[in-house]
Design an enzyme around this catalytic site. Structure first.
Site, PDB file in Angstrom:
ATOM      1  N   LYS A   1       0.845  -1.196   0.000  1.00 19.51           N
ATOM      2  CA  LYS A   1       0.000   0.000   0.000  1.00 19.51           C
ATOM      3  C   LYS A   1       0.878   1.243   0.000  1.00 19.51           C
ATOM      4  O   LYS A   1       1.846   1.330   0.757  1.00 19.51           O
ATOM      5  CB  LYS A   1      -0.905  -0.013   1.232  1.00 19.51           C
ATOM      6  CG  LYS A   1      -1.936   1.122   1.279  1.00 19.51           C
ATOM      7  CD  LYS A   1      -2.837   0.965   2.505  1.00 19.51           C
ATOM      8  CE  LYS A   1      -3.897   2.049   2.565  1.00 19.51           C
ATOM      9  NZ  LYS A   1      -4.783   1.881   3.756  1.00 19.51           N
TER      10      LYS A   1
ATOM     11  N   SER B   1      -9.736   2.280   2.800  1.00 13.33           N
ATOM     12  CA  SER B   1      -8.879   3.034   1.902  1.00 13.33           C
ATOM     13  C   SER B   1      -7.936   2.154   1.089  1.00 13.33           C
ATOM     14  O   SER B   1      -7.373   2.582   0.086  1.00 13.33           O
ATOM     15  CB  SER B   1      -8.034   4.025   2.714  1.00 13.33           C
ATOM     16  OG  SER B   1      -7.159   3.324   3.607  1.00 13.33           O
TER      17      SER B   1
ATOM     18  N   SER C   1      -9.880  -0.298   6.964  1.00 15.14           N
ATOM     19  CA  SER C   1      -9.324  -0.122   5.617  1.00 15.14           C
ATOM     20  C   SER C   1      -8.629  -1.333   5.036  1.00 15.14           C
ATOM     21  O   SER C   1      -8.229  -1.318   3.880  1.00 15.14           O
ATOM     22  CB  SER C   1      -8.355   1.065   5.606  1.00 15.14           C
ATOM     23  OG  SER C   1      -9.058   2.270   5.820  1.00 15.14           O
TER      24      SER C   1
END
Length: 529
Positions: A94, A169, A193
């Site tokens: 990420k 997210s 997330s």
């Protein structure tokens, strides 16, 4: 090359643990495996209708690491014996986790093109174990969102239906794993997330106990809530990855000194045994009912019956203060955002925008930079947090939210006195269409209603696929929560349920996903459970 090629299909659809076994047995090379995933990324990630899971692809370094692993294995001896079990298995990261030699943008224009001078602790461990890093994945700006539509670099699409969101997210990491672009990924979970994207993409996502994995090098959104964790296609793969990246870190003042080296063993035991005799499973009354999609609830109830059939005792537990969790979270988190994002000022690093007219002061440079560099959602949360922390409002808002946080922690203590683990749907609905909630922040925030309590209390949570909702043929997720520091218990129960579900489905849920590039939509799967 498409997924109809059986050789490529095996290389990209195998679990990380299966790939690790093939690599150790020299049935395949890491270079072959890594190249197959890079080819897959090239095939499905770009273009107007691409997945757009990646913001940066790390081709040369990934292949270089793969070749090193292959050379060590070919030479044999002590160096080969010392290789980590996951050595040579590719991974995606990420783009909130700083990685030396690659851009780290946090999905924001204010950090566009920024190159970190150091590695996060989890990246150091991945490099030491020689996992080829495929690249950096898309996210909502500074992890602020539930759909990955708030990325400054465009949204990510859900591999099950390209017109749907992949969650947020960390939608980029979940979509990459679901689309067979990577067998493993790392995400961060502040209010769900990792787990909510896992639910809507049919993947496994884990938020470890707060402090079980170092946050050093993860760009902070809300420091008391953020947690790095694994994204994978199986519970065992998630356990293996958490074991690799977890452990005490002196660079992180919140890092636990506990050992979490039995996670994979717990997952293997749960999958092999299949019996949950004597296990007490608590169904949280407040995490279901009104507002939860019928198909999500149906798959959840079916999973409950499987757990009962395996010998588990199911009891209903009440956590009355959970109804205040969403409100408390959206005061605590923006307050910490306001503090953490103050460093992005156009002075030290990142974007710098000069005012068009008037005096050239630091204050005016800062204002121009932040106005141009931050997106709407980041600005919304900074303003809200600054207000909640301001003189005259601190006790009424932030202070009161922290008191609610304590009440939620007490609810967990009471619930775990009655049950060994708690379960609920991970998210109230399946993936919604791109753009549907983009202009309605409150509706977007409700996606995290079931996942937020775990972050407020610091307990570990795991999401795994529970099946496909009847209404739309899209994945639903089931969440398992365990007491703090009991991550092994989470993996044991998760692996046992995963085995029960896959026996019922006749294989992994992702095997039912529409083939990318065929124009299929989720309606193809409607009615498949």
């Amino acid at each position: 090359m498409g997924t109809n090629d059986s050789r490529l299909s095996d290389l990209i659809t195998s679990s990380a643990s299966a790939l690790a076994g093939k690599l150790a047995a020299k049935e395949v090379s890491s270079e072959e495996v890594t190249q197959a995933h890079l080819d897959r990324i090239a095939e499905v990630d770009g273009g107007e209708r691409g997945i757009h899971a990646f913001l940066h692809v790390n081709t040369e370094e990934a292949l270089g690491v793969a070749r090193e692993v292959d050379a060590i294995r070919a030479a044999g001896g002590d160096d080969a014996a010392a290789l980590h079990p996951l050595a040579g298995v590719p991974i995606a990261i990420k783009d909130l986790i700083v990685t030396k030699g690659q851009p780290t943008t946090a999905g924001s224009r204010i950090l566009e093109g920024w190159m970190s001078p150091y590695d996060a602790t989890v990246i150091k461990k991945i490099r030491a174990a020689r996992l080829p890093i495929l690249g950096k994945t898309n996210l909502d700006e500074f992890a602020m969102g539930s759909s990955t539509e708030h990325s400054a670099f465009g949204p990510t699409r859900n591999p099950w239906d390209l017109d749907r969101i992949p969650g947020g997210s960390g939608g980029g990491s979940a979509a990459a794993v679901a689309a067979f672009e990577a067998p493993l990924a790392l995400g961060t979970d502040t209010g769900g997330s990792i787990r909510q994207p896992g639910a809507v993409t049919g993947t496994v996502g884990v938020k470890p106990t707060y402090g079980a994995v170092s946050r050093y090098g993860a760009i902070a959104m809300a420091s008391s809530l953020d947690q790095i964790g694994p994204v994978s296609r199986t519970v065992l793969d998630a356990a293996l990855l958490q074991e690799l990246v977890g452990g005490h870190d002196p660079f992180d003042s919140t890092s636990l000194t506990d050992s979490f080296d039995t996670l994979a063993a717990a997952a293997r035991a749960g999958a092999a045994d299949g019996s949950l005799q004597g296990l007490r499973i608590g169904v949280v009354k407040e995490l279901g009912g009104e507002g939860y999609q019928a198909g999500v609830e149906a798959r959840f109830r079916e999973s409950l019956e499987l757990l009962k059939g395996a010998g588990a005792q199911v009891v209903e537990v009440s956590c009355p203060n959970f109804k205040y969790a969403l409100g408390a979270y959206y005061l605590i988190m923006p307050s910490e955002v306001s503090s953490n994002l103050a460093k992005f000022d156009g002075v030290r690093y990142g974007l710098r925008v000069l005012p068009q007219d008037g005096p050239m002061t630091i204050e005016r440079v800062m204002a121009a930079t932040r106005a141009a560099g931050f997106g709407d959602e980041a600005k919304r949360r900074i303003i809200l947090g600054t207000y909640a922390l301001s003189a005259g409002y601190y006790d009424a808002y932030y202070g009161s939210a922290q008191k609610v946080r304590t009440l939620i922690q007490r609810d967990f203590d009471a619930a775990f006195a009655q049950a060994d683990v708690l379960i609920s749907p991970t998210a109230p609905t399946t993936a919604f269409p791109l753009g549907e909630k983009l202009d309605d922040p409150l509706a977007m925030y409700l996606n995290d209603v079931a996942t937020i309590p775990a972050n407020l209390a610091g307990v570990p949570g795991l999401s795994l696929p529970s099946g496909l909702a009847d209404e739309d043929g899209l994945p639903a997720g089931l969440q398992i929560l365990a007491p703090a520091r009991e991550d092994a218990r989470l993996y044991r129960v998760g692996a046992a349920l995963e085995a029960l579900l896959e026996a019922q489905w006749g294989g992994p849920l992702l095997a039912k996903a529409p083939a990318l590039g065929t124009g299929q939509s989720a309606e193809t799967n409607a009615g498949v459970k």
